[in-house]
Design a protein around this motif. Structure first.
Motif, short mmCIF file in Angstrom:
data_model
loop_
_atom_site.label_atom_id
_atom_site.label_comp_id
_atom_site.label_asym_id
_atom_site.label_seq_id
_atom_site.Cartn_x
_atom_site.Cartn_y
_atom_site.Cartn_z
N MET A 1 0.87 -0.78 -0.09
CA MET A 1 0.00 0.00 -0.20
C MET A 1 1.18 1.39 0.05
N LYS A 2 0.42 1.87 -1.02
CA LYS A 2 1.18 3.36 -0.70
C LYS A 2 0.89 4.05 0.24
N THR A 3 2.05 4.60 1.25
CA THR A 3 2.66 5.56 2.00
C THR A 3 1.96 7.17 2.01
N SER A 4 1.68 7.63 2.96
CA SER A 4 1.34 9.22 2.13
C SER A 4 2.08 10.23 2.59
N LYS A 5 3.17 11.33 1.34
CA LYS A 5 4.23 11.87 1.91
C LYS A 5 3.48 12.49 3.37
N TYR A 6 2.07 12.93 3.64
CA TYR A 6 2.07 13.84 5.29
C TYR A 6 2.64 12.63 5.98
N SER A 7 3.10 13.40 7.10
CA SER A 7 3.01 12.84 8.74
C SER A 7 1.27 12.97 9.21
N ASP A 8 1.22 12.31 10.20
CA ASP A 8 -0.25 12.20 10.75
C ASP A 8 -0.21 13.72 11.59
N GLY A 9 0.46 13.94 12.16
CA GLY A 9 0.74 14.98 12.62
C GLY A 9 0.39 16.05 11.85
N GLN A 10 0.86 16.24 10.31
CA GLN A 10 0.51 17.60 9.18
C GLN A 10 -0.66 17.09 8.78
N ILE A 11 -1.53 16.15 8.43
CA ILE A 11 -3.03 15.70 8.12
C ILE A 11 -3.78 16.20 9.30
N ILE A 12 -3.07 16.06 10.45
CA ILE A 12 -4.25 16.94 11.30
C ILE A 12 -4.03 18.31 11.40
N GLY A 13 -3.04 19.51 10.75
CA GLY A 13 -2.49 20.32 11.39
C GLY A 13 -3.67 21.23 10.29
N ILE A 14 -3.86 20.52 8.97
CA ILE A 14 -4.51 21.25 8.18
C ILE A 14 -5.91 20.80 7.84
N LEU A 15 -6.29 20.17 8.80
CA LEU A 15 -7.64 19.48 9.14
C LEU A 15 -8.13 20.95 9.77
N LYS A 16 -7.79 21.00 11.02
CA LYS A 16 -7.56 22.16 12.01
C LYS A 16 -7.59 23.13 11.41
N GLN A 17 -6.54 24.03 10.64
CA GLN A 17 -6.88 24.37 9.75
C GLN A 17 -7.70 24.78 9.19
N ALA A 18 -8.36 23.86 8.54
CA ALA A 18 -9.73 24.30 7.81
C ALA A 18 -10.41 24.92 8.38
N GLU A 19 -10.90 23.81 9.68
CA GLU A 19 -11.69 23.81 11.48
C GLU A 19 -11.67 25.44 11.09
N ALA A 20 -11.01 26.21 11.39
CA ALA A 20 -10.55 27.10 11.31
C ALA A 20 -11.42 28.60 10.48
N GLY A 21 -11.85 27.75 9.39
CA GLY A 21 -11.74 28.90 8.85
C GLY A 21 -11.13 28.97 7.31
N THR A 22 -10.30 28.59 6.90
CA THR A 22 -9.08 28.17 6.27
C THR A 22 -9.77 27.86 5.19
N PRO A 23 -9.87 28.51 3.91
CA PRO A 23 -10.71 27.86 2.28
C PRO A 23 -10.26 26.44 1.75
N VAL A 24 -10.52 25.68 1.56
CA VAL A 24 -10.45 24.47 1.10
C VAL A 24 -9.35 24.32 -0.25
N PRO A 25 -9.76 25.00 -1.29
CA PRO A 25 -9.43 24.87 -2.17
C PRO A 25 -7.32 26.33 -1.78
N GLU A 26 -7.79 27.12 -1.43
CA GLU A 26 -6.50 27.72 -0.39
C GLU A 26 -6.05 26.76 -0.03
N LEU A 27 -6.28 25.91 1.47
CA LEU A 27 -4.61 24.87 1.81
C LEU A 27 -4.75 24.07 1.02
N CYS A 28 -5.55 23.33 -0.54
CA CYS A 28 -5.51 22.80 -0.99
C CYS A 28 -3.89 22.58 -2.27
N ARG A 29 -4.01 24.19 -2.23
CA ARG A 29 -3.32 24.99 -2.98
C ARG A 29 -1.52 25.22 -2.28
N GLU A 30 -2.10 24.99 -1.14
CA GLU A 30 -0.88 25.77 -0.14
C GLU A 30 0.43 24.40 0.04
#
Length: 165
Positions: A1-30
């Motif tokens: 199975m292919k492993t993610s290039k993002y660690s668990d902490g990074q995934i949680i950080g990205i999800l928390k940024q989205a919960e804080a109100g950052t738009p999803v397209p901007e997060l994906c680009r970043e």
């Protein structure tokens, strides 16, 4: 199975940024990922913290190991089913279930589940007509005389006009 290039902490950080109100397209680009990946993460890890995420990964790894060892174990439903070619006809599946019940003493329900048929199919016995030769003769005559009739009309004619069941 292919492993993610993002660690668990990074995934949680990205999800928390989205919960804080950052738009999803901007997060994906970043972060250089697709929006499908983000939504998949949110469905899987939404509302988790790092410890829960680590525990989930641990359970997934354990499940994978168990699934790999499954074919080697002697499961009660598969113990009497010998590996063979794919069976397509329900009559053949019925025979497989009948043999399983007779040879191993398994219950009818267990044998039907293992063979992939219903108990109704297991108990079905065909009612063959005594006058098959007569019906075949009538069908041949109808095909020669009524060339524009399909099977349905021939069947209805023999059933309603000639009294064959």
């Amino acid at each position: 199975m292919k492993t993610s290039k993002y660690s668990d902490g990074q995934i949680i950080g990205i999800l928390k940024q989205a919960e804080a109100g950052t738009p999803v397209p901007e997060l994906c680009r970043e972060h250089g990922m697709s929006s499908a990946t983000f939504y998949k993460w949110r469905a899987k890890y939404g509302g988790m913290d790092a410890s829960l995420m680590a525990r989930l990964k641990e359970f997934e790894d354990k499940n994978q190991r168990l699934m790999k060892s499954m074919p080697n174990s002697d499961s009660s439903t598969k113990s009497f089913m010998k590996p063979c070619k794919k069976v397509v006809k329900s009559s053949r599946l019925q025979e497989v279930a009948l043999n399983a019940v007779e040879q191993t003493g398994a219950s009818i329900r267990l044998a039907c589940d293992a063979a992939g048929i219903s108990e109704t199919c297991y108990r079905y016995s065909p009612k063959l007509s005594d006058n098959i030769a007569q019906i075949a003769d009538w069908l041949i005559r109808l095909m020669h005389n009524q060339k524009n009739w399909g099977f349905g009309l021939c069947y209805l004619f023999l059933r309603n006009m000639k009294g064959f069941d």
